[in-house]
Design a protein around this motif. Structure first.
Motif, PDB file in Angstrom:
ATOM      1  N   ALA A  71       1.681  12.149  10.508  1.00  0.00           N
ATOM      2  CA  ALA A  71       0.889  11.507   9.454  1.00  0.00           C
ATOM      3  C   ALA A  71       1.802  10.947   8.361  1.00  0.00           C
ATOM      4  O   ALA A  71       1.556   9.838   7.850  1.00  0.00           O
ATOM      5  CB  ALA A  71      -0.095  12.514   8.872  1.00  0.00           C
ATOM      6  N   ALA A  72       2.839  11.687   7.987  1.00  0.00           N
ATOM      7  CA  ALA A  72       3.773  11.206   6.961  1.00  0.00           C
ATOM      8  C   ALA A  72       4.497   9.949   7.421  1.00  0.00           C
ATOM      9  O   ALA A  72       4.688   9.011   6.625  1.00  0.00           O
ATOM     10  CB  ALA A  72       4.776  12.308   6.632  1.00  0.00           C
ATOM     11  N   TYR A  73       4.873   9.923   8.672  1.00  0.00           N
ATOM     12  CA  TYR A  73       5.536   8.729   9.208  1.00  0.00           C
ATOM     13  C   TYR A  73       4.590   7.522   9.172  1.00  0.00           C
ATOM     14  O   TYR A  73       4.989   6.428   8.748  1.00  0.00           O
ATOM     15  CB  TYR A  73       6.024   8.992  10.632  1.00  0.00           C
ATOM     16  N   ALA A  74       3.344   7.715   9.596  1.00  0.00           N
ATOM     17  CA  ALA A  74       2.381   6.611   9.596  1.00  0.00           C
ATOM     18  C   ALA A  74       2.128   6.103   8.177  1.00  0.00           C
ATOM     19  O   ALA A  74       2.084   4.883   7.936  1.00  0.00           O
ATOM     20  CB  ALA A  74       1.077   7.062  10.238  1.00  0.00           C
ATOM     21  N   ILE A  75       1.997   7.000   7.230  1.00  0.00           N
ATOM     22  CA  ILE A  75       1.757   6.591   5.843  1.00  0.00           C
ATOM     23  C   ILE A  75       3.000   5.920   5.262  1.00  0.00           C
ATOM     24  O   ILE A  75       2.907   4.926   4.536  1.00  0.00           O
ATOM     25  CB  ILE A  75       1.317   7.807   5.003  1.00  0.00           C
ATOM     26  N   ALA A  76       4.171   6.452   5.588  1.00  0.00           N
ATOM     27  CA  ALA A  76       5.409   5.851   5.089  1.00  0.00           C
ATOM     28  C   ALA A  76       5.587   4.436   5.628  1.00  0.00           C
ATOM     29  O   ALA A  76       5.993   3.530   4.890  1.00  0.00           O
ATOM     30  CB  ALA A  76       6.603   6.726   5.454  1.00  0.00           C
ATOM     31  N   VAL A  77       5.269   4.240   6.887  1.00  0.00           N
ATOM     32  CA  VAL A  77       5.372   2.899   7.466  1.00  0.00           C
ATOM     33  C   VAL A  77       4.362   1.954   6.809  1.00  0.00           C
ATOM     34  O   VAL A  77       4.702   0.818   6.447  1.00  0.00           O
ATOM     35  CB  VAL A  77       5.168   2.945   9.002  1.00  0.00           C
ATOM     36  N   ALA A  78       3.125   2.436   6.632  1.00  0.00           N
ATOM     37  CA  ALA A  78       2.115   1.596   5.969  1.00  0.00           C
ATOM     38  C   ALA A  78       2.526   1.288   4.530  1.00  0.00           C
ATOM     39  O   ALA A  78       2.347   0.148   4.050  1.00  0.00           O
ATOM     40  CB  ALA A  78       0.763   2.307   5.994  1.00  0.00           C
ATOM     41  N   ALA A  79       3.089   2.254   3.837  1.00  0.00           N
ATOM     42  CA  ALA A  79       3.522   2.023   2.469  1.00  0.00           C
ATOM     43  C   ALA A  79       4.677   1.035   2.409  1.00  0.00           C
ATOM     44  O   ALA A  79       4.732   0.172   1.513  1.00  0.00           O
ATOM     45  CB  ALA A  79       3.934   3.347   1.832  1.00  0.00           C
TER      46      ALA A  79
END
Length: 153
Positions: A71-79
């Motif tokens: 989840a952190a990776y997905a949010i970091a990529v989206a950010a």
């Protein structure tokens, strides 16, 4: 009842009388041995249940940590994509980075908990009992062993 007559092959051999009470003595020794094995099996089964719960707890923490990292990776990529897209306005990408950092912190805590675990070695009580049994048997074997070949216990 009379004893059967000695056969020709038995004629010269001395007869050794069979002591009475061997059957009950053997049964008693066998019962003691079975009681010993039953106690060891009970201890082993108890430790299996304890080990299962500890391993299950570690597995749950590891899976939860892996999900948090994903989840952190997905949010970091989206950010990152949002930040690049709107480099002038930093409002929502900075919020997404904060959420990603929160997920990374949660994942780190969960993975450290899974790695650390609780307790010592698995089946430690059973192993300690087996070591004690082995030492007792060695001491008994050493005390009944003749000092040299001429001596008998």
């Amino acid at each position: 009842m009379s004893e059967p007559p000695p056969s020709e092959s038995d004629a010269g051999a001395p007869r050794s009388p069979r002591p009475d009470g061997i059957g009950p003595l053997l049964a008693s020794a066998l019962a003691t041995l079975l009681d010993h094995f039953e106690a060891r099996a009970d201890l082993f089964l108890w430790e299996v249940g304890e080990a299962r719960s500890r391993l299950l707890r570690r597995l749950v923490c590891a899976v939860a940590g892996a999900v948090a990292l994903l989840a952190a990776y997905a949010i970091a990529v989206a950010a990152l994509v949002g930040w690049i897209a709107e480099s002038q306005s930093l409002a929502w990408p900075m919020a997404a980075f904060a959420v990603a950092l929160g997920h990374l912190l949660l994942a780190a805590i969960l993975l450290l908990l899974a790695r650390r675990g609780r307790g010592g070695a698995l089946f430690s009580d059973s192993l300690a009992e087996l070591r004690r049994d082995r030492e007792v048997l060695r001491r008994k074997a050493g005390s009944t062993r003749p000092r040299n070949w001429d001596e008998r216990p």
